[in-house]
Design an enzyme around this catalytic site. Structure first.
Site, short mmCIF file in Angstrom:
data_model
loop_
_atom_site.label_atom_id
_atom_site.label_comp_id
_atom_site.label_asym_id
_atom_site.label_seq_id
_atom_site.Cartn_x
_atom_site.Cartn_y
_atom_site.Cartn_z
CB VAL A 172 -0.91 -0.27 1.18
CG1 VAL A 172 -1.38 -1.36 1.13
CG2 VAL A 172 -0.45 0.01 2.46
CG HIS A 225 12.09 -2.80 -0.37
ND1 HIS A 225 13.17 -2.13 -0.95
CD2 HIS A 225 11.68 -2.36 -0.95
CE1 HIS A 225 13.74 -1.23 -2.19
NE2 HIS A 225 12.47 -1.49 -2.24
CD GLU A 274 7.15 3.27 1.17
OE1 GLU A 274 8.98 2.89 1.57
OE2 GLU A 274 5.96 2.01 1.91
CB SER A 316 10.67 1.14 -0.56
OG SER A 316 10.42 2.81 -0.54
#
Length: 401
Positions: free
Chosen positions: A86, A136, A88, A115
């Site tokens: 979803v 990630h 960030e 990330s």
């Protein structure tokens, strides 16, 4: 069985990895339209492979048969592994993980595709931090080989081992990272991008920087890469940095570019101009003028910069930050950092990755170059102090690895 939260670019790409490996996936979205869009994209990707003869039609049908969708969290109660892809933003992740904590079965692995965000803070939104881990994926997730597996403070050993095993099953190169801002890859690329910005201030053009590093062997230079990824992503990170690390120095050119709405390929204009339907990067007179005007504002007389200096500053920035990552225990060995750069960032394979390349150049020579860059008043002198690990290895006549 796997649950994926979010049917956007990332969620769809992640889903395809599991379908390809014969693992059933249930995608969750908040709205039916978003689900329909996501499924249509997955179909389109597979149909393109069928058309090229890379995938047999019956295999395509088998994969799609493994895919189901839902609009409610309760339908994820039987999933063994749930991955969120979803927006960030910590607030959004908090809502998701509180819901997952409520519905997931005991022992289910809860993974975040963040990330840069703090996996330990995400884990703390649940009553079961031992089951939370970062996965990630790199974009496009159905193509890129790299998977950074982020081990939180409380991540259980069996959870880590399971995720590493699953990564093999979906044909990813998995590298374990500790928790820090940007993990291994993005923490290093920030320093590389900062150097690229300083080079513009001092007299280089985006084309010259990109050409020099591409000649060295990178798949694409920093400015073409920014245009592909979206320059607004870096802009958001710099805004966050301004609050958290106000002493961090950047060239203002990238912010000025974003203020013009030039976010890259998706807006048809970034560091370069783009024509509809084509990916060719066309040098932009407007951007060149913006960079020149910025130099005048700062009172900088542009100088001629050699390709050698461009390559050294970009690559050695990766090396120095990589050494700090090893000191901090974020990566357990230099080879892990090299794998991240070879499989996720287009570093030239035949050079073996940034840390391996530094060994070949000789760490003494790398450290001497860093000391030289520290004397440049337009650069960041503090950053160019060779990392203690580099100084130690030079003193002992040793190398990374």
């Amino acid at each position: 069985s796997v649950g994926v939260i979010g049917a956007g670019t990332m969620g769809g790409g992640i889903t395809m990895n599991f379908l390809n490996a014969g693992i059933p996936v249930k995608i969750l979205e908040m709205k039916q339209e978003a689900l329909d869009r996501g499924i249509a994209t997955i179909r389109k990707n597979y149909e393109a492979q069928v058309k090229k003869g890379k995938l047999k039609a019956d295999k395509y049908e088998q994969r799609m048969a493994l895919l189901s969708t839902t609009l409610g969290y309760d339908d994820l109660k039987d999933a063994d592994l749930i991955i969120e892809a979803v927006f960030e933003e910590l607030g959004v992740k908090e809502k998701v993980f509180k819901e997952l904590d409520r519905v997931a079965k005991p022992g289910a692995i809860l993974a975040s595709n963040t990330s840069t965000l703090d996996v330990d803070r995400i884990a703390a939104f649940t009553q079961r931090p031992q089951d939370v881990v970062g996965m990630h994926f790199f974009s496009p997730a159905n193509v890129m080989k790299l998977l950074e597996v982020v081990r939180g403070k409380h991540t259980a050993k069996d959870v880590l081992a399971t995720v590493m095993g699953v990564a093999k099953k979906i044909k990813k190169t998995a590298v374990v990272s500790g928790v820090c801002d940007g993990f291994i890859g993005n923490r290093m690329i920030e320093q590389y991008s900062r150097q690229a910005g300083f080079l513009l201030d001092e007299g280089a053009t985006p084309q010259q920087v990109d050409r020099a590093i591409e000649k060295f062997g990178f798949a694409m230079g920093p400015f073409r890469m920014g245009d592909l990824a979206g320059n607004d992503i870096g802009w958001a990170i710099r805004k966050r940095r301004a609050v958290e690390h106000p002493d961090m120095k950047y060239s203002r050119t990238a912010d000025k570019l974003c203020e013009l709405g030039r976010f890259g390929q998706k807006t048809g204009a970034g560091w370069y101009d783009y024509q509809a339907g084509k990916r060719d990067a066309i040098p932009s007179e407007l951007v060149d003028k913006m960079i020149e005007d910025h130099r005048k504002e700062l009172g900088i007389t542009p100088r001629k910069i050699s390709d050698e200096e461009i390559v050294q500053r970009l690559v050695y920035a990766l090396v120095n930050e990589g050494a700090h990552i090893l000191e901090d225990g974020i990566a357990s060995k230099s080879g892990d950092i090299d794998m991240v750069y070879l499989t996720g960032y287009g570093f030239p394979i035949w050079r073996g990755g940034p840390m391996h390349y530094a060994n070949q150049v000789g760490l003494f020579n790398v450290a001497e170059a860093m000391k030289r860059f520290a004397k440049n008043p337009r650069d960041d002198a503090a950053f160019w102090q060779p990392a203690p690990l580099i100084r130690k290895l030079v003193a002992e006549g040793r190398q990374f690895g």
